[in-house]
Design a protein around this motif. Structure first.
Motif, mmCIF file in Angstrom:
data_model
loop_
_atom_site.group_PDB
_atom_site.id
_atom_site.type_symbol
_atom_site.label_atom_id
_atom_site.label_comp_id
_atom_site.label_asym_id
_atom_site.label_seq_id
_atom_site.Cartn_x
_atom_site.Cartn_y
_atom_site.Cartn_z
ATOM 1 N N TYR A 92 0.818 -1.227 0.000
ATOM 2 C CA TYR A 92 0.000 0.000 0.000
ATOM 3 C C TYR A 92 0.849 1.274 0.000
ATOM 4 C CZ TYR A 92 -3.641 3.340 1.380
ATOM 5 O OH TYR A 92 -4.495 4.411 1.440
ATOM 6 N N ASN A 98 -7.429 8.613 -5.050
ATOM 7 C CA ASN A 98 -7.170 9.704 -4.105
ATOM 8 C C ASN A 98 -6.172 10.736 -4.631
ATOM 9 O OD1 ASN A 98 -7.248 11.031 -1.439
ATOM 10 N ND2 ASN A 98 -5.134 10.338 -1.338
ATOM 11 N N TRP A 119 -2.301 2.068 5.810
ATOM 12 C CA TRP A 119 -3.711 1.906 5.417
ATOM 13 C C TRP A 119 -4.628 2.246 6.604
ATOM 14 C CZ3 TRP A 119 -7.871 -1.783 6.133
ATOM 15 C CH2 TRP A 119 -8.894 -1.657 5.170
ATOM 16 N N ASP A 158 -18.880 7.058 -3.279
ATOM 17 C CA ASP A 158 -18.461 7.060 -1.870
ATOM 18 C C ASP A 158 -18.684 8.420 -1.225
ATOM 19 O OD1 ASP A 158 -16.370 8.777 -2.622
ATOM 20 O OD2 ASP A 158 -14.847 7.236 -2.596
ATOM 21 N N THR A 185 -5.188 0.494 -3.944
ATOM 22 C CA THR A 185 -5.965 0.855 -2.752
ATOM 23 C C THR A 185 -7.154 -0.105 -2.659
ATOM 24 O OG1 THR A 185 -7.385 2.439 -3.894
ATOM 25 C CG2 THR A 185 -5.282 3.282 -3.077
ATOM 26 N N SER A 186 -7.857 -0.043 -1.547
ATOM 27 C CA SER A 186 -8.861 -1.094 -1.287
ATOM 28 C C SER A 186 -10.168 -0.924 -2.060
ATOM 29 C CB SER A 186 -9.196 -1.110 0.200
ATOM 30 O OG SER A 186 -9.889 0.081 0.537
ATOM 31 N N ARG A 187 -10.468 0.300 -2.479
ATOM 32 C CA ARG A 187 -11.768 0.626 -3.103
ATOM 33 C C ARG A 187 -12.937 0.274 -2.176
ATOM 34 N NH1 ARG A 187 -12.695 1.310 -8.785
ATOM 35 N NH2 ARG A 187 -10.756 1.655 -9.901
ATOM 36 N N SER A 236 -14.188 2.500 -0.112
ATOM 37 C CA SER A 236 -14.847 3.745 0.331
ATOM 38 C C SER A 236 -16.359 3.767 0.107
ATOM 39 C CB SER A 236 -14.176 4.965 -0.296
ATOM 40 O OG SER A 236 -14.039 4.800 -1.681
#
Ligand SMILES: Cc1cc2nc3c(=O)[nH]c(=O)nc-3n(C[C@H](O)[C@H](O)[C@H](O)COP(=O)(O)OP(=O)(O)OC[C@H]3O[C@@H](n4cnc5c(N)ncnc54)[C@H](O)[C@@H]3O)c2cc1C
Length: 471
Positions: free
Chosen positions: A225, A346, A276, A377, A237-239, A241
């Motif tokens: 990350y 982001n 993270w 999000d 990234t995790s997505r 949101s």
């Protein structure tokens, strides 16, 4: 006891303190969701986010009925009608207590105050919980008992106060007493018209899906990350949101599962994991800002002097920015990603917001609204915090003279232009050297627009506007 759980931005069973407590204290539990098209519009909620919420209500209803909790959706005109509807349903079904998880926006808090007063007057019990944060908003304070307005000391104090009891969230639901009420989500008239082009397959509905996304992310990607998070073409990234914003997954669940693979260390161990978790703490920081400084909920900047900035407005420039036709390929690819995915990376949110507020010198509130209207999000406090950071009007904001150059950002974070090629079809055949800033000849032959502003001049214009407001 027979009770009611009022679902709002917590469309899940896992780590849902309102639902959990209702189930512990009651034999029979009912669920309710108050749907207000007008209120969603008033808060600029994106069409794609509403679509996502509807799909998640369907998934939630299916999970709840497995333990005999019927979910009823009711149309309300606006927040003002909530207390009446809740009271009616409690009276009709002889429910004696209502449970909900707090929301922190100004309007939401006003609404909840009225509901609490109304329930007290009618001798009905009410219990409220916090599910969106680890600490109650306002709990983390400076030595002088004031709210923090800078992230790093906030996070330090967040860590100092931390203990694992805060993440004691695992709970096994058992079946409640069966009721005669039939869930109505499948027949409910949401009066929803799809007005977005978002590929919804990117965002499968339901908390099970959210947990799958989390677990997949924790298997591998999280370890990289801190290296990959700034490269928009890498899905680094995790997505998560959209799932956090609508409460399909809880921040505590995310932190707990991440800590499990980091020996329960919060600020040591795997760099990717701690970084993270930091981001989830950023989310909590912005919720605290909104709670402790309510002016930010009323369209006011955190830095009061920035009220005096003379923002420009140019309709054509605004439209070019929204449509991804500014002539700056990285900006354009990002703005097109927003339309196609309901989400933006982001790094690109920062670049596009800074370009809008500094190079175009447009009022951050216009950009904030446009993002909210398009983000899956969309989260008032994070969006407001991000916009105020980028426009140097907020807490912890970027210094106003530090203005990202979109061409340098493009070369640094999308060196081969792969992200640009994904969204800006017109220039996809240009070389990785030319793609960041095509020549006039290339623009003409590819039918790609000329730059809408001069970066050097517009930068100086922004610095002057801030200097003027300051002095
Ligand atoms: C101008 C601007 C507007 C933004 N608007 C929103 C918004 O409406 N909703 C929203 O959730 N985030 C917003 N962000 C923050 C951030 O861009 C997104 O949270 C992030 O891109 C989501 O992707 P992810 O889930 O893959 O994040 P990851 O990198 O995987 O992070 C995990 C989680 O941490 C939280 N998070 C990450 N970065 C931030 C941040 N900078 N501030 C607050 N929380 C963060 C999110 O909940 C995210 O899902 C905005 C940032 C900017 C600069």
């Amino acid at each position: 006891m027979k009770s009611l759980v009022w679902f709002r931005s917590d469309l899940r069973m896992d780590d849902n303190p309102a639902l959990r407590n209702a189930c512990i204290e009651s034999d029979e539990v009912h669920g309710i969701y108050l749907y207000s098209k007008k209120q969603l519009k008033l808060h600029n909620e994106a069409n794609c986010k509403t679509e996502f919420i509807i799909e998640n209500l369907k998934a939630l209803s299916k999970s709840l009925i497995n333990i005999n909790i019927p979910l009823t959706i009711i149309n309300v005109d606006s927040f003002q009608n909530c207390e009446r509807e809740l009271l009616n349903i409690c009276n009709e079904r002889s429910l004696s207590k209502i449970y909900f998880n707090n929301q922190f926006g100004e309007d939401e808090q006003e609404r909840d105050k009225s509901v609490i007063e109304c329930f007290k007057k009618n001798n009905l019990d009410i219990s409220a919980f916090d599910d969106q944060v680890v600490y109650k908003p306002g709990f983390i304070k400076t030595g002088e008992g004031k709210p923090y307005s800078v992230f790093t000391p906030f996070k330090r104090r967040w860590i100092e106060n931390f203990n694992m009891d805060l993440l004691d969230i695992d709970f096994s639901y058992t079946q409640k007493v069966k009721t005669q009420i039939i869930p109505n989500v499948d027949n409910f008239e949401f009066d929803f018209k799809k007005q977005n082009i978002v590929n919804m397959e990117l965002w499968p509905a339901g908390e099970e899906q959210a947990l799958i996304i989390l677990n997949n992310y924790l298997k591998e990607k999280i370890f990289r990350y801190s290296i990959d998070r700034n490269d928009p073409i890498i899905d680094g990234t995790s997505r998560l949101s959209p799932y956090l914003a609508s409460g399909i997954i809880s921040p505590k669940r995310c932190i707990l599962e991440a800590l499990k693979i980091n020996n329960f260390e919060l600020d040591s161990g795997e760099k990717g994991i701690t970084k993270w978790i930091d981001e989830i703490v950023w989310r909590e920081f912005y919720k605290n800002i909104m709670y402790s400084f309510p002016r930010v909920s009323k369209g006011k900047p955190f830095q009061e002097y920035t009220n005096k900035i003379q923002w420009r407005f140019d309709e054509a420039e605004f439209t070019a920015w929204k449509d991804g036709n500014t002539g700056f390929p990285l900006i354009d690819s990002a703005m097109r990603q927003l339309k196609h995915e309901g989400w933006m990376h982001n790094r690109l949110r920062m670049v596009t917001a800074m370009f809008f507020t500094k190079n175009l010198l447009h009022d951050w509130r216009l950009g904030e609204k446009y993002f909210m209207e398009n983000l899956m999000d969309g989260d008032f406090s994070s969006n407001n915090g991000g916009w105020q950071w980028s426009s140097s009007t907020g807490t912890d904001a970027a210094p106003y003279f530090r203005i990202f150059n979109p061409l340098t950002q493009s070369k640094n974070f999308d060196p081969k232009g792969l992200f640009i090629k994904k969204y800006v079809d017109e220039i996809k055949d240009l070389s990785s050297k030319d793609i960041h800033d095509p020549s006039d000849h290339q623009r003409n032959s590819c039918n790609y627009p000329m730059r809408i502003c001069d970066l050097k001049q517009s930068r100086l214009r922004a610095i002057e506007a801030f200097n003027k407001a300051k002095n």
